[in-house]
Design an enzyme around this catalytic site. Structure first.
Site, PDB file in Angstrom:
ATOM      1  N   GLU A 184      27.530  33.744  44.227  1.00 48.14           N
ATOM      2  CA  GLU A 184      26.498  33.540  43.196  1.00 48.14           C
ATOM      3  C   GLU A 184      26.520  32.096  42.700  1.00 48.14           C
ATOM      4  O   GLU A 184      25.468  31.480  42.483  1.00 48.14           O
ATOM      5  CB  GLU A 184      26.722  34.512  42.032  1.00 48.14           C
TER       6      GLU A 184
ATOM      7  N   GLU B  89      30.831  43.845  45.728  1.00 47.72           N
ATOM      8  CA  GLU B  89      30.623  44.588  44.475  1.00 47.72           C
ATOM      9  C   GLU B  89      30.505  46.097  44.712  1.00 47.72           C
ATOM     10  O   GLU B  89      31.037  46.906  43.945  1.00 47.72           O
ATOM     11  CB  GLU B  89      29.364  44.071  43.746  1.00 47.72           C
TER      12      GLU B  89
HETATM   13  C1  1HE Z   1      42.162  37.967  42.057  1.00 45.07           C
HETATM   14  C2  1HE Z   1      40.878  37.981  42.624  1.00 45.07           C
HETATM   15  C3  1HE Z   1      39.809  38.372  41.781  1.00 45.07           C
HETATM   16  C4  1HE Z   1      42.250  37.362  44.151  1.00 45.07           C
HETATM   17  N1  1HE Z   1      40.075  38.695  40.505  1.00 45.07           N
HETATM   18  N2  1HE Z   1      42.378  38.277  40.794  1.00 45.07           N
HETATM   19  N3  1HE Z   1      35.931  39.690  44.184  1.00 45.07           N
HETATM   20  C5  1HE Z   1      36.530  40.380  45.163  1.00 45.07           C
HETATM   21  O1  1HE Z   1      36.387  41.594  45.283  1.00 45.07           O
HETATM   22  C6  1HE Z   1      37.422  39.599  46.063  1.00 45.07           C
HETATM   23  C7  1HE Z   1      38.853  40.013  45.822  1.00 45.07           C
HETATM   24  N4  1HE Z   1      39.795  39.130  46.491  1.00 45.07           N
HETATM   25  C8  1HE Z   1      40.069  39.207  47.822  1.00 45.07           C
HETATM   26  O2  1HE Z   1      39.441  39.927  48.588  1.00 45.07           O
HETATM   27  C9  1HE Z   1      41.163  38.310  48.319  1.00 45.07           C
HETATM   28  O3  1HE Z   1      42.001  38.001  47.216  1.00 45.07           O
HETATM   29  C10 1HE Z   1      40.664  36.976  48.950  1.00 45.07           C
HETATM   30  C11 1HE Z   1      39.995  37.289  50.289  1.00 45.07           C
HETATM   31  C12 1HE Z   1      39.692  36.242  48.036  1.00 45.07           C
HETATM   32  C13 1HE Z   1      41.874  36.064  49.157  1.00 45.07           C
HETATM   33  O4  1HE Z   1      42.858  36.751  49.913  1.00 45.07           O
HETATM   34  P1  1HE Z   1      44.372  36.163  49.945  1.00 45.07           P
HETATM   35  O5  1HE Z   1      45.139  37.041  50.872  1.00 45.07           O
HETATM   36  O6  1HE Z   1      44.327  34.727  50.216  1.00 45.07           O
HETATM   37  O7  1HE Z   1      44.920  36.299  48.439  1.00 45.07           O
HETATM   38  P2  1HE Z   1      45.444  37.610  47.640  1.00 45.07           P
HETATM   39  O8  1HE Z   1      46.888  37.817  47.968  1.00 45.07           O
HETATM   40  O9  1HE Z   1      44.541  38.759  47.849  1.00 45.07           O
HETATM   41  O10 1HE Z   1      45.285  37.159  46.110  1.00 45.07           O
HETATM   42  C14 1HE Z   1      46.160  36.180  45.529  1.00 45.07           C
HETATM   43  C15 1HE Z   1      46.165  36.443  44.056  1.00 45.07           C
HETATM   44  O11 1HE Z   1      44.854  36.246  43.513  1.00 45.07           O
HETATM   45  C16 1HE Z   1      46.527  37.903  43.706  1.00 45.07           C
HETATM   46  O12 1HE Z   1      47.171  37.886  42.443  1.00 45.07           O
HETATM   47  P3  1HE Z   1      48.791  38.057  42.348  1.00 45.07           P
HETATM   48  O13 1HE Z   1      49.039  37.993  40.877  1.00 45.07           O
HETATM   49  O14 1HE Z   1      49.095  39.372  42.989  1.00 45.07           O
HETATM   50  O15 1HE Z   1      49.368  36.898  43.115  1.00 45.07           O
HETATM   51  C17 1HE Z   1      45.174  38.557  43.543  1.00 45.07           C
HETATM   52  O16 1HE Z   1      45.202  39.715  42.720  1.00 45.07           O
HETATM   53  C18 1HE Z   1      44.413  37.443  42.867  1.00 45.07           C
HETATM   54  N5  1HE Z   1      42.974  37.576  43.037  1.00 45.07           N
HETATM   55  N6  1HE Z   1      40.953  37.617  43.920  1.00 45.07           N
HETATM   56  C19 1HE Z   1      41.333  38.641  40.043  1.00 45.07           C
HETATM   57  N7  1HE Z   1      38.535  38.405  42.208  1.00 45.07           N
HETATM   58  C20 1HE Z   1      29.276  38.392  37.525  1.00 45.07           C
HETATM   59  S1  1HE Z   1      29.441  39.669  38.596  1.00 45.07           S
HETATM   60  C21 1HE Z   1      30.320  39.096  39.994  1.00 45.07           C
HETATM   61  C22 1HE Z   1      30.961  40.264  40.656  1.00 45.07           C
HETATM   62  C23 1HE Z   1      32.013  39.860  41.626  1.00 45.07           C
HETATM   63  O17 1HE Z   1      32.307  38.711  41.822  1.00 45.07           O
HETATM   64  S2  1HE Z   1      32.721  41.152  42.461  1.00 45.07           S
HETATM   65  C24 1HE Z   1      33.735  40.415  43.645  1.00 45.07           C
HETATM   66  C25 1HE Z   1      35.129  40.255  43.154  1.00 45.07           C
END
Ligand code: 1HE
Length: 264
Positions: A116, A136
């Site tokens: 976005e 989402e």
């Molecule tokens: C997060 C987030 C997040 C990572 N919010 N903490 N977005 C998503 O559904 C995407 C979610 N994220 C992923 O699918 C993956 O994290 C990634 C592909 C982006 C990256 O993968 P990777 O293997 O490099 O990293 P990771 O091990 O998954 O994440 C590292 C840390 O970042 C981990 O935290 P930790 O405390 O365990 O180290 C994750 O929890 C954290 N992290 N992404 C919070 N999104 C206005 S409406 C908009 C609606 C949306 O955007 S919905 C889509 C949300």
């Protein structure tokens, strides 16, 4: 917000000549967009509009942006959710319809709110590691940062529906084919490439750039007749500016650079 994060710049701002470079700087959370990030991004965007002639938005770490900070989202009431979504719209609108063109330099995940944000910029440069997604649907939520308006217009409603229903990821090459980005460059090259494009755009007349970023999306939403009518007025305004006279004369007296084939 984690304690280690509280005193850190989660959005960096740098002025490189006439180009502002705004960097999401929460790599340990994959640049997930928290409320603090939105506020800091808004401040950086406002500053860029005052100080620069073009701006680049990029992200530190392995990914451009993992979208909404899901850890914060679970705590919101319905009305807080509306205000939250509107706060994203406000800053993304300032990017799309402000004073200067914005470029995004994309790598790794450009997902959910990250897409976005990228969609609010005028030019998207993706490196080879980039992938786009709208997860989402799989998270039980809906887009709230403007995707239903911007992403649907970029790639078409059918493709956006597919992305949301299936949670599929789209590669940089496919994304270019789908109009999610205008350039695909080698791994690690997006930022320098986007800055270079922004520098070029910064050389344009301010009135031309303003007309491009404001008139084109509006005309796209109008009837053909209204669009052509508006175009005549914008064209006439731009052509009567002192900058236009200077630049047209430079072409006529052969002091301006000539166009050439892209391969040369
Ligand atoms: C997060 C987030 C997040 C990572 N919010 N903490 N977005 C998503 O559904 C995407 C979610 N994220 C992923 O699918 C993956 O994290 C990634 C592909 C982006 C990256 O993968 P990777 O293997 O490099 O990293 P990771 O091990 O998954 O994440 C590292 C840390 O970042 C981990 O935290 P930790 O405390 O365990 O180290 C994750 O929890 C954290 N992290 N992404 C919070 N999104 C206005 S409406 C908009 C609606 C949306 O955007 S919905 C889509 C949300």
């Amino acid at each position: 917000m984690s304690d280690s994060e509280s005193d850190k710049d989660i959005v960096l701002y740098d002025l490189d000549g006439e180009v502002a470079v705004i960097t999401l700087n929460r790599p340990e959370k994959r640049n997930a967009v928290s409320d603090r990030v939105i506020k800091a991004l808004a401040a950086a965007v406002d500053r860029a509009q005052e100080e620069a002639k073009a701006a680049v938005i990029c992200g530190n770490g392995k990914h451009f942006c993992a979208g909404l900070d899901l850890a914060e989202h679970v705590k919101r009431s319905p009305i807080e959710g509306v205000h939250h979504s509107r706060s994203w719209h406000a800053v993304f609108d300032r990017i799309e319809a402000g004073k200067i063109p914005f470029f995004s330099a994309l790598h790794g995940a450009v997902v959910g709110g990250g897409l976005e944000l990228a969609a609010a910029t005028h030019i998207r440069v993706a490196d080879a590691t980039t992938f786009f997604a709208l997860p989402e649907g799989t998270r039980g939520i809906f887009v709230g940062g403007g995707a239903s308006v911007r992403v649907g217009r970029l790639c078409g409603v059918a493709r956006m529906t597919d992305m949301m229903l299936t949670g599929r990821t789209v590669s940089a090459e496919q994304g270019e084919h789908w109009n999610l980005c205008q350039y695909v460059v080698g791994e690690g090259e997006a930022k320098a490439f986007a800055i270079d494009l922004a520098r070029k755009a910064a050389q344009n007349a301010e009135m031309s750039n303003y007309s491009i970023i404001h008139a084109l999306p509006r005309v796209g939403d109008m009837s053909r007749a209204d669009g052509l009518f508006l175009e005549s007025f914008v064209a006439s305004m731009a052509a009567s500016s002192p900058e236009a006279e200077e630049r047209l004369n430079a072409f006529l007296n052969k002091s301006a650079a000539r166009l050439s084939h892209p391969g040369k």
